[in-house]
Design a protein around this motif. Structure first.
Motif, PDB file in Angstrom:
ATOM      1  N   SER A  89       0.813  -1.213   0.000  1.00 57.60           N
ATOM      2  CA  SER A  89       0.000   0.000   0.000  1.00 57.60           C
ATOM      3  C   SER A  89       0.849   1.266   0.000  1.00 57.60           C
ATOM      4  O   SER A  89       0.363   2.333  -0.305  1.00 57.60           O
ATOM      5  N   VAL A  90       2.123   1.146   0.346  1.00 63.05           N
ATOM      6  CA  VAL A  90       2.951   2.349   0.398  1.00 63.05           C
ATOM      7  C   VAL A  90       3.968   2.397  -0.747  1.00 63.05           C
ATOM      8  O   VAL A  90       4.864   3.226  -0.742  1.00 63.05           O
ATOM      9  N   LEU A  91       3.824   1.498  -1.713  1.00 63.52           N
ATOM     10  CA  LEU A  91       4.866   1.394  -2.739  1.00 63.52           C
ATOM     11  C   LEU A  91       4.367   1.830  -4.113  1.00 63.52           C
ATOM     12  O   LEU A  91       3.185   1.743  -4.415  1.00 63.52           O
ATOM     13  N   THR A  92       5.302   2.279  -4.945  1.00 60.13           N
ATOM     14  CA  THR A  92       4.964   2.543  -6.346  1.00 60.13           C
ATOM     15  C   THR A  92       4.874   1.195  -7.061  1.00 60.13           C
ATOM     16  O   THR A  92       5.402   0.191  -6.573  1.00 60.13           O
ATOM     17  N   PRO A  93       4.200   1.133  -8.203  1.00 59.61           N
ATOM     18  CA  PRO A  93       4.100  -0.156  -8.915  1.00 59.61           C
ATOM     19  C   PRO A  93       5.469  -0.786  -9.185  1.00 59.61           C
ATOM     20  O   PRO A  93       5.626  -2.005  -9.071  1.00 59.61           O
ATOM     21  N   GLN A  94       6.459   0.038  -9.509  1.00 58.20           N
ATOM     22  CA  GLN A  94       7.797  -0.516  -9.753  1.00 58.20           C
ATOM     23  C   GLN A  94       8.388  -1.120  -8.488  1.00 58.20           C
ATOM     24  O   GLN A  94       9.001  -2.192  -8.510  1.00 58.20           O
ATOM     25  N   GLU A  95       8.169  -0.434  -7.361  1.00 59.69           N
ATOM     26  CA  GLU A  95       8.675  -0.968  -6.094  1.00 59.69           C
ATOM     27  C   GLU A  95       7.963  -2.267  -5.744  1.00 59.69           C
ATOM     28  O   GLU A  95       8.565  -3.179  -5.176  1.00 59.69           O
ATOM     29  N   ARG A 123      -9.334  12.823 -15.097  1.00 61.17           N
ATOM     30  CA  ARG A 123      -7.940  13.097 -15.448  1.00 61.17           C
ATOM     31  C   ARG A 123      -7.077  12.638 -14.289  1.00 61.17           C
ATOM     32  O   ARG A 123      -7.528  12.564 -13.141  1.00 61.17           O
ATOM     33  N   ILE A 124      -5.815  12.352 -14.586  1.00 55.39           N
ATOM     34  CA  ILE A 124      -5.000  11.694 -13.567  1.00 55.39           C
ATOM     35  C   ILE A 124      -3.560  12.199 -13.633  1.00 55.39           C
ATOM     36  O   ILE A 124      -3.055  12.550 -14.702  1.00 55.39           O
ATOM     37  N   GLY A 125      -2.922  12.290 -12.500  1.00 54.23           N
ATOM     38  CA  GLY A 125      -1.525  12.704 -12.427  1.00 54.23           C
ATOM     39  C   GLY A 125      -0.922  12.142 -11.156  1.00 54.23           C
ATOM     40  O   GLY A 125      -1.571  11.381 -10.438  1.00 54.23           O
ATOM     41  N   ALA A 126       0.326  12.508 -10.894  1.00 57.57           N
ATOM     42  CA  ALA A 126       0.985  11.984  -9.701  1.00 57.57           C
ATOM     43  C   ALA A 126       1.810  13.079  -9.049  1.00 57.57           C
ATOM     44  O   ALA A 126       2.247  14.022  -9.703  1.00 57.57           O
ATOM     45  N   LEU A 129       4.315  18.225  -9.020  1.00 62.47           N
ATOM     46  CA  LEU A 129       3.172  17.552  -9.623  1.00 62.47           C
ATOM     47  C   LEU A 129       3.492  17.205 -11.071  1.00 62.47           C
ATOM     48  O   LEU A 129       4.032  18.021 -11.817  1.00 62.47           O
ATOM     49  N   SER A 130       3.151  15.993 -11.460  1.00 62.94           N
ATOM     50  CA  SER A 130       3.380  15.564 -12.840  1.00 62.94           C
ATOM     51  C   SER A 130       2.345  16.225 -13.745  1.00 62.94           C
ATOM     52  O   SER A 130       1.381  16.802 -13.260  1.00 62.94           O
ATOM     53  N   PRO A 131       2.513  16.133 -15.059  1.00 57.18           N
ATOM     54  CA  PRO A 131       1.435  16.552 -15.943  1.00 57.18           C
ATOM     55  C   PRO A 131       0.176  15.743 -15.640  1.00 57.18           C
ATOM     56  O   PRO A 131       0.271  14.574 -15.282  1.00 57.18           O
ATOM     57  N   GLY A 146       3.065   4.973 -12.700  1.00 53.74           N
ATOM     58  CA  GLY A 146       4.088   4.473 -11.792  1.00 53.74           C
ATOM     59  C   GLY A 146       5.388   5.230 -11.962  1.00 53.74           C
ATOM     60  O   GLY A 146       6.043   5.587 -10.982  1.00 53.74           O
ATOM     61  N   ARG A 147       5.760   5.476 -13.230  1.00 56.97           N
ATOM     62  CA  ARG A 147       6.972   6.260 -13.474  1.00 56.97           C
ATOM     63  C   ARG A 147       6.857   7.652 -12.859  1.00 56.97           C
ATOM     64  O   ARG A 147       7.777   8.163 -12.250  1.00 56.97           O
ATOM     65  N   MET A 148       5.687   8.245 -13.039  1.00 54.30           N
ATOM     66  CA  MET A 148       5.479   9.593 -12.506  1.00 54.30           C
ATOM     67  C   MET A 148       5.521   9.591 -10.982  1.00 54.30           C
ATOM     68  O   MET A 148       6.038  10.509 -10.363  1.00 54.30           O
ATOM     69  N   MET A 149       4.976   8.554 -10.361  1.00 53.41           N
ATOM     70  CA  MET A 149       5.014   8.460  -8.905  1.00 53.41           C
ATOM     71  C   MET A 149       6.446   8.374  -8.417  1.00 53.41           C
ATOM     72  O   MET A 149       6.762   8.757  -7.293  1.00 53.41           O
ATOM     73  N   ALA A 150       7.310   7.844  -9.267  1.00 55.23           N
ATOM     74  CA  ALA A 150       8.719   7.741  -8.892  1.00 55.23           C
ATOM     75  C   ALA A 150       9.482   8.992  -9.295  1.00 55.23           C
ATOM     76  O   ALA A 150      10.699   9.061  -9.140  1.00 55.23           O
ATOM     77  N   GLY A 151       8.795   9.987  -9.840  1.00 51.56           N
ATOM     78  CA  GLY A 151       9.448  11.270 -10.113  1.00 51.56           C
ATOM     79  C   GLY A 151       9.892  11.446 -11.544  1.00 51.56           C
ATOM     80  O   GLY A 151      10.537  12.440 -11.878  1.00 51.56           O
ATOM     81  N   ASP A 152       9.582  10.489 -12.406  1.00 52.50           N
ATOM     82  CA  ASP A 152       9.993  10.612 -13.806  1.00 52.50           C
ATOM     83  C   ASP A 152       8.836  11.205 -14.604  1.00 52.50           C
ATOM     84  O   ASP A 152       7.917  10.515 -15.019  1.00 52.50           O
TER      85      ASP A 152
END
Lengths: 515, 308
Positions: free
Chosen positions: A171-177, A473-476, A482-484, A497-503
């Protein structure tokens, strides 16, 4: 019953635990073989936590027995559980922020910890072996949430571990994590360690677990092999037959800005806080914007700026339909028509010691619960009853104290209180956190119908599935930026997931403003 | 200022600082476990009166000191029972303990006010005592002063280098997490409270048996409160407690120093110095949230409820 040649590593026989007013576990049976990854599925309040605490020696069952490698034992306390080789990763981490990684792990190991420098070396070796690099010298408060979870897991791994219990670990992780956690867990299982994976996320259980036991209302409602089931059939086991478990909602694109955030910067005073950097966001009337993000990436700060708990010097930073509000306190924003569901239910969403009626009054007083400056108790009670009724809040009645409700039920109450006031703008943090599937569906429907009435809704959540389900609409948000924000159909879980990780790669250079 | 005066000031500074140091070390350990015991003053007074009476009646200083500590421990156990078993508010309970101890000690000691005893004599350590300036200060004191040096070393090592010290800090930061990984929260807090009580009793005994060998009502004169301020002043670090205790000791004899130098400054005015210093430190600490959040034991003052 399944047939295994060796006895199960852990076997629960008829575990029953009664709390005042609630039968948490009722005759629960569960077997976990060596090297098996076993899922314990169930909604919030189904009795998962109690069962896990029984295994770990934190709760004594009223009836039933625990067999370890085929032999009956009584787990008296966590120290004994640890000695037997049971490790547990808690949902709310049990780490000490001012101590280092090594010191934290040494504490849990008891007298077996040995010299700290040798332990640090061991931590380094183990964490590298399982692909979870951590620096033993760091103090916990300097670590991210994902890193803290690694510390918890490594803490279990440095001992001779035979059963690892993970309570809602993703619950506290990004999809990649999540992916890399699963790789670690599979490696661990292949070496013979049993894993008990507690979750309500069906996709993850399907991807990871060999077998699953499903709990409903304290009883085992079914056992299955997740790989051979589809998520709908497992969900049915969790919630019963009569609850609709999946639907989709039509997505809408609107263009009447109602809530505008322009270039919001916030320097957090909290040592563990996050600074907000150039946040730009527009929420239109009649749409739901979802913001994903791993906890502790600026959500709290963003919410505080929106609710009015943190005031900006320049009122125009945040506007409601063109009215500058960023320098107005919370009650004036509410008078304007803002509804707000904070992250913390007890303490901010509700006053723990007050009754539900009084809590309903706390934000509902603006919608006709006062007459000539006095509280109209009859109306307030009716209002509370309506919320309880409509959102199926399980409580002893409107007189029940807020802190006597389970987390999920209180959440339903708070959400209901805000939605029933028909806000023009609604900001909701984790609207269905800890809420069962049936109630979550009800909350989603209420949000959608509120949207269709023209309310601008901002949802901040860690539950990506939920965001994809209800957001237009969705962002992270990551590390205060804030992502686009894209229309949901044009986004994907991988991209989010990438956006949640800052990319935020695709449009990072044009600035993060969208729409 | 001549050498003799300096030597005497330093000597008196340590002597005056010793009861503060002993109480503050006890309170430091107690607060590290997350328990705020404001009853220091009451426990000290009970230690002082019990120690005095026992020595007066038995003629044994050793017995006096031991029973002074026992009195402090018993007082701290009252605090422990009320805050730990009954989950009462620590601040209110601590305040009550001080009021209780002040009253009870006055009651018990009313017969003994002004009676003389033979106090604790200094023990001169050969050769070292004769060192210029610091000789008297460090090596010409009584046994309790030497004991306070040892206590400081022990507490410093315990908190910073021992495993039980790590447990102590963990319990003080997050008792729920500590319980979840199987650390004995209740036991740790009880032991910390008891240690605090023993130290307060010892410091009280020091006042009535060594510092001024007599019993007078309310003779601790606010030292318990200064010690509490001292722990904050020291930002919960043992080495700063040592330094602070001696500094505060110096502050409270400053009026003598000024007299010696020919200035007339009201001793009352100088008596506010320790508190002023503490306020300044608090302001500095809280000016930076990171520091203030990391420096104090995070669960200080929060009761821990046993699991349901």
């Amino acid at each position: 019953m399944k047939q295994h040649s060796p006895p199960p590593r852990l076997s629960l026989r008829g575990i029953t635990k009664q709390y005042p007013g609630c039968l948490a576990n009722d005759d629960v049976h569960l077997d976990i073989a060596p090297a098996e990854i076993h899922a314990l599925l169930g909604e919030n309040g189904a009795g998962k936590s109690t069962l896990m605490k029984v295994i770990y020696g934190l709760v004594k069952p009223d009836r039933g027995e625990v067999l370890w490698d085929g032999l009956p034992i009584e787990v008296k306390d966590p120290a004994q559980a640890r000695k037997m080789g049971i490790g547990m990763v808690f949902q709310h981490f049990s780490l000490f922020e001012t101590l280092t990684v090594t010191e934290n792990i040494a504490l849990a190991l008891g007298d077996d910890a040995g010299a700290l420098d040798q332990l640090a070396e061991k931590i380094r070796t183990v964490s590298e072996k399982y692909g979870m690099t951590i620096n033993p010298e760091r103090e916990i408060h300097t670590l991210s949430v994902g890193e803290r979870q690694r510390v918890e897991i490594v803490r279990c791994l440095v001992q001779n571990i035979k059963l690892l219990i993970l309570d809602e670990p993703t619950s506290v992780l990004t999809p990649q994590e999540v992916d890399s956690l699963f790789i670690t867990l599979r490696q661990l299982a292949s070496e013979g360690c049993s894993i008990l994976f507690i979750s309500h996320k069906l996709n993850e259980v399907k991807a990871l677990c060999h077998n699953a036991t499903v709990l409903r209302a304290g009883r085992v409602s079914g056992e299955c092999v997740p790989a051979e089931e589809d998520t709908t059939s497992m969900a049915k086991l969790m919630v019963g037959d009569d609850t609709p478990v999946s639907t989709t909602y039509p997505k809408k694109l609107r263009s009447t800005p109602l809530l505008c955030i322009s270039d919001l910067n916030l320097h957090s005073d909290d040592p563990f806080g996050v600074h907000l950097k150039h946040i730009n966001l527009t929420v239109n009337a009649g749409e739901i914007v979802g913001i994903a993000g791993v906890a502790g990436n600026g959500q709290e700060e963003l919410l505080a700026s929106l609710s009015g708990e943190h005031l900006c010097p320049d009122g125009k930073t945040i506007t409601f339909a063109g009215d500058a509000v960023a320098d107005l306190p919370p009650d004036q924003r509410r008078r304007w028509g803002l509804g707000f569901v904070p992250e913390e239910r007890l303490g901010r969403g509700a006053v723990p010691e007050m009754s539900l009626t009084e809590n309903a009054l706390l934000t509902g007083f603006l919608s006709g619960l006062l007459s000539k400056g006095m509280v109209a108790w009859k109306k307030a009670e009716t209002f509370a009853d309506q919320i309880i009724d409509q959102y199926r809040v399980k409580a002893a009645g409107r007189h029940a104290q807020a802190d006597s409700l389970s987390g999920g039920n209180l959440q339903k109450f708070i959400i209901g209180r805000e939605i029933m006031q028909n806000p023009k703008i609604l900001i909701a943090a984790h609207p269905t956190w800890g809420v069962d599937i049936g109630a979550a569906t009800a909350i989603h429907k209420a949000l959608i119908s509120l949207r269709d009435k023209g309310t601008a809704i901002l949802v901040i959540s860690e539950d990506i599935d939920e965001l994809f389900l209800i957001s237009d609409r969705i962002g992270a948000i990551c590390n205060g930026a804030l992502s686009p924000v894209k229309p949901t159909p044009e986004s994907s879980i991988q991209e989010l997931g990438r956006m949640m990780a800052g990319d935020f790669s695709q449009s990072a250079h044009e600035g993060s403003a969208t729409l | 200022m001549d050498i003799d005066l300096i030597t005497n000031i330093l000597y008196a500074m340590i002597r005056t600082g010793t009861p503060l140091l002993i109480v503050a070390l006890g309170e430091l350990v107690c607060e590290k476990s997350g328990v705020l015991n404001l009853g220091q003053e009451g426990m000290m007074l009970m230690g002082a009166v019990v120690g005095f009476i026992v020595t007066l009646l038995s003629g044994s200083l050793l017995l006096g000191f031991i029973l002074a500590m026992v009195a402090g421990v018993l007082m701290s156990l009252i605090f422990g029972l009320i805050t730990m078993e009954l989950s009462a508010n620590q601040v209110a309970t601590g305040l009550a303990l001080t009021i209780f101890g002040t009253g009870l000690s006055a009651f018990i000691g009313s017969e003994f006010v002004g009676k003389p005893i033979e106090g604790l004599d200094p023990v001169f350590i050969p050769v070292l005592t004769d060192l210029p300036i610091i000789g008297r200060m460090l090596f010409g004191q009584d046994l309790i002063v030497y004991l306070s040096f040892i206590l400081f070393g022990a507490v410093y090592w315990f908190i910073n280098h021992s495993r039980p010290g790590l447990v102590l800090k963990a319990v003080g930061e997050n008792p729920h997490a500590a319980n979840a990984i199987g650390l004995p929260v209740f036991k740790t807090r009880y032991l910390a409270i008891i240690f605090g009580g023993a130290m307060a009793g010892l410091a009280g005994g020091y006042l009535s048996l060594a510092y001024t060998p007599l019993w007078a009502e309310n003779m601790s004169a606010g030292r318990g409160w200064i010690a509490l301020a001292l722990v904050v002043f020291a930002s919960w670090k043992a080495e700063r407690v040592l330094l602070g205790a001696w500094l505060f000791g110096l502050a409270s004899i400053l009026h003598l120093v000024f007299q010696g130098l020919g200035f007339a400054v009201s001793p009352n005015l100088l008596a506010i110095l320790p508190y002023l210093a503490t306020v300044v430190v608090l302001v500095i600490l809280s000016s930076n949230q990171t520091r203030s959040r990391l420096v104090a034991p995070m669960s200080l003052g929060n009761p821990f409820h046993a699991r349901g």
